[in-house]
Design an enzyme around this catalytic site. Structure first.
Site, PDB file in Angstrom:
ATOM      1  N   LYS A 204       0.860  -1.185   0.000  1.00 27.87           N
ATOM      2  CA  LYS A 204       0.000   0.000   0.000  1.00 27.87           C
ATOM      3  C   LYS A 204       0.896   1.234   0.000  1.00 27.87           C
ATOM      4  O   LYS A 204       1.403   1.648   1.034  1.00 27.87           O
ATOM      5  CB  LYS A 204      -0.923   0.018   1.226  1.00 27.87           C
ATOM      6  CG  LYS A 204      -2.099   0.991   1.048  1.00 27.87           C
ATOM      7  CD  LYS A 204      -2.793   1.336   2.349  1.00 27.87           C
ATOM      8  CE  LYS A 204      -2.184   2.553   2.992  1.00 27.87           C
ATOM      9  NZ  LYS A 204      -2.271   3.794   2.163  1.00 27.87           N
ATOM     10  N   GLU A 285      10.078   2.851  10.342  1.00 24.89           N
ATOM     11  CA  GLU A 285      10.997   3.979  10.203  1.00 24.89           C
ATOM     12  C   GLU A 285      10.131   5.222  10.191  1.00 24.89           C
ATOM     13  O   GLU A 285       9.322   5.408   9.284  1.00 24.89           O
ATOM     14  CB  GLU A 285      11.826   3.845   8.920  1.00 24.89           C
ATOM     15  CG  GLU A 285      13.110   4.658   8.939  1.00 24.89           C
ATOM     16  CD  GLU A 285      12.898   6.123   8.638  1.00 24.89           C
ATOM     17  OE1 GLU A 285      12.958   6.939   9.592  1.00 24.89           O
ATOM     18  OE2 GLU A 285      12.656   6.447   7.486  1.00 24.89           O
ATOM     19  N   CYS A 319      13.212  12.352   6.195  1.00 29.68           N
ATOM     20  CA  CYS A 319      13.306  12.136   7.641  1.00 29.68           C
ATOM     21  C   CYS A 319      14.732  12.362   8.118  1.00 29.68           C
ATOM     22  O   CYS A 319      14.973  12.620   9.301  1.00 29.68           O
ATOM     23  CB  CYS A 319      12.820  10.735   8.012  1.00 29.68           C
ATOM     24  SG  CYS A 319      13.545   9.437   7.009  1.00 29.68           S
ATOM     25  N   GLU A 414       8.933  17.984  14.150  1.00 31.87           N
ATOM     26  CA  GLU A 414       9.272  17.697  12.751  1.00 31.87           C
ATOM     27  C   GLU A 414       8.327  18.457  11.820  1.00 31.87           C
ATOM     28  O   GLU A 414       7.110  18.322  11.925  1.00 31.87           O
ATOM     29  CB  GLU A 414       9.188  16.199  12.469  1.00 31.87           C
ATOM     30  CG  GLU A 414       9.665  15.863  11.065  1.00 31.87           C
ATOM     31  CD  GLU A 414       9.645  14.373  10.761  1.00 31.87           C
ATOM     32  OE1 GLU A 414      10.559  13.907  10.058  1.00 31.87           O
ATOM     33  OE2 GLU A 414       8.713  13.679  11.214  1.00 31.87           O
TER      34      GLU A 414
END
Length: 513
Positions: A204, A285, A319, A414
């Site tokens: 997905k 992750e 990231c 973030e």
């Protein structure tokens, strides 16, 4: 010596390479508007409900349409994966690896084409897209070779009259949930790591880059992957994502994405449902709030380059992006001034035209990043950028906010965009204190000529990937295995020697002779 594709990235200063890439973009544009199916057990299924893929650099440009899977199709895909697992797990590991090597060869031949899809669908600049494809090739070849090393297990000690074996066997059906920011490399890497170890998967991908995933599914079919091993189920995370994570027959989930979604998956996967006879494994992750630390005696120009290119590559949508610069107070003003000057040289525009920095991925990201810039203006001093324009595409100028407190929101949360926070440190101890003061621990960079400080940073800077005297992005498969600590995920180390083992379980057998 093994040569990795990252060492063979395309030099776009050479005219023939520029021409070849422009031709690839033109070819991809000629393919716009096509429909891509859900793929279950090798069967192509077109649905009425579709993802409309658009170019984030030009909102009017439709890349194509991707059929969406619903719960019924997700269940159908699960049953297909369960059935094919019974035969796929018995394939010899070297035969599974050979399919990856074949796929890598095809991808090498079509490298510019796949990169061009990323320029158009993900808004990736040329060099970033080229590196993404190179990394996908690396994953295919590296995981194929790693499987060959693991196929015989680990040698055991035998006592007299005894034969002991320690082997790895596949887990079962895995759910692969991949992100938009490395829409080929991470999507392909997580998928083939599960497949080469003998598992079957439901893929997905991120909805914003579903066509790139569809093209990769086609490529794996061309490489000879048997039908039903890789089932393609794009769709809503809330609808089919949750359904598949909760499914009692799901054996593992491999996820790359935000902290919020990753934690939600981890929590849901922990619950044992009726009919479930294992504890699901989660490979996650997640996010990062990564710091480039500049020590008192660092090479100033090297530090400035490391800061700026760590922060603004692919518009900060990594990231691993260095979204925080922590600089020793004695050189802070000089480093800040030079970083601002370098940032102002970066071109922002349509990546198809060769701009250094393209758009952010979509309207939701654009609004989130712009709201953080407003927060930054209240918390610190806007030095450059701060402007966005979403009239045609989702463009935000590379932004530096300086003089921030180490606990400011811009230093802690973030943002996933082209926003760089600058903070002053008193001494080395203070540098390490700030570097480690977030919930994350993915990447970091330490710039210094002081050997004592370098060795202390090696020990004290608590991140999964630490870079010394270079930028904090650009991990190369097999060179810098990638994965982080704390809320950055399960430290799964993609592209490393332990990664494939996460997709298998060990079986010990002992025979009395």
């Amino acid at each position: 010596m093994i040569t990795y594709s990252h060492e063979l990235e395309t030099d776009f200063t050479i005219e023939k390479n520029k021409l070849a890439f422009r031709e690839a973009i033109a070819y991809v544009e000629s393919q716009f508007g096509k429909d891509y199916p859900v793929v279950i057990g090798g069967e192509k299924i077109f649905t009425e409900d579709k993802i409309v893929s658009k170019n984030p650099a030009n909102k009017e440009e439709v890349i194509g349409h991707v059929s969406k899977a619903n719960k019924e199709l997700a269940e159908q895909a699960m049953q297909a994966a369960l059935e094919t697992f019974e035969t796929w797990k018995k394939w010899k590991p070297e035969h599974r690896a050979n399919i990856l090597f074949k796929a890598a060869a095809i991808l090498k031949r079509r490298k510019h084409e796949f990169s061009a899809w990323m320029v158009k669908e993900a808004g990736k600049p040329w060099a970033e897209a080229d590196a993404d494809t190179a990394e996908a090739i690396d994953f295919l070849e590296y995981y194929g070779r790693q499987m060959l090393r693991l196929q015989d297990g680990v040698p055991m000690v035998n006592r007299e009259g005894e034969f002991n074996q320690y082997n790895y066997i596949p887990l079962g059906v895995g759910i692969i949930i991949s992100p938009f920011n490395f829409p080929l490399a991470i999507m392909a890497g997580t998928t083939v790591a599960a497949i080469v170890t003998g598992n079957t998967v439901l893929l997905k991908p991120a909805n914003t880059t579903a066509i790139i995933a569809a093209k990769f599914v086609e490529l794996m079919d061309e490489a000879g992957l048997p039908k039903g091993i890789l089932n393609f189920v794009p769709g809503s995370g809330a609808e089919i994502g949750d359904y598949l994570v909760d499914h009692p027959k799901t054996r593992f989930v491999s996820f790359t994405g935000s902290r919020e979604v990753g934690c939600r998956i981890y929590e849901r996967a922990a619950k044992v449902h009726p009919g479930q006879k294992w504890l699901k494994r989660v490979i996650a992750e997640m996010g990062g709030k990564d710091t480039v630390v500049v020590d008192k005696d660092a090479d100033i120009d090297l530090a400035v380059n490391s800061i700026v290119y760590s922060a603004f590559g692919f518009a900060g949508q990594k990231c691993s992006a260095g979204s925080r610069a922590v600089v020793h107070q004695d050189i802070y003003d000089e480093v800040l001034e030079k970083a601002v000057a370098l940032t102002k040289t970066l071109t922002v525009g349509n990546p198809a035209d060769g701009a250094y920095m393209g758009p952010v991925i979509d309207d939701k990201s654009f609004k989130k990043i712009m709201s953080y810039i407003e927060i930054g203006k209240q918390e610190g001093k806007l030095m450059t950028g701060g402007e966005g324009n979403d009239s045609n595409g989702y463009f935000i100028q590379p932004t530096i906010i300086a003089d921030l407190d180490q606990d400011a929101r811009l230093m802690q949360e973030e943002i996933f965009g082209p926003v760089l926070a600058f903070c002053k440190a008193r001494d080395f101890d203070h540098e390490m204190e700030i570097a480690n003061n977030t919930d994350y621990g993915l990447t970091g960079a330490f710039l210094s000529k002081n050997r004592e400080h370098i060795e202390r940073a090696r020990d004290e800077f608590h991140v999964g990937n630490l870079y010394i005297n270079t930028k904090c992005t650009g991990a190369v498969v097999g060179h810098q295995p990638f994965g982080g600590f704390n809320m950055s995920g399960t430290d799964s180390k993609a592209g490393g020697p332990d990664y494939l083992v996460l997709h298998m379980q060990a079986k010990s057998t002992s025979e009395k002779l």
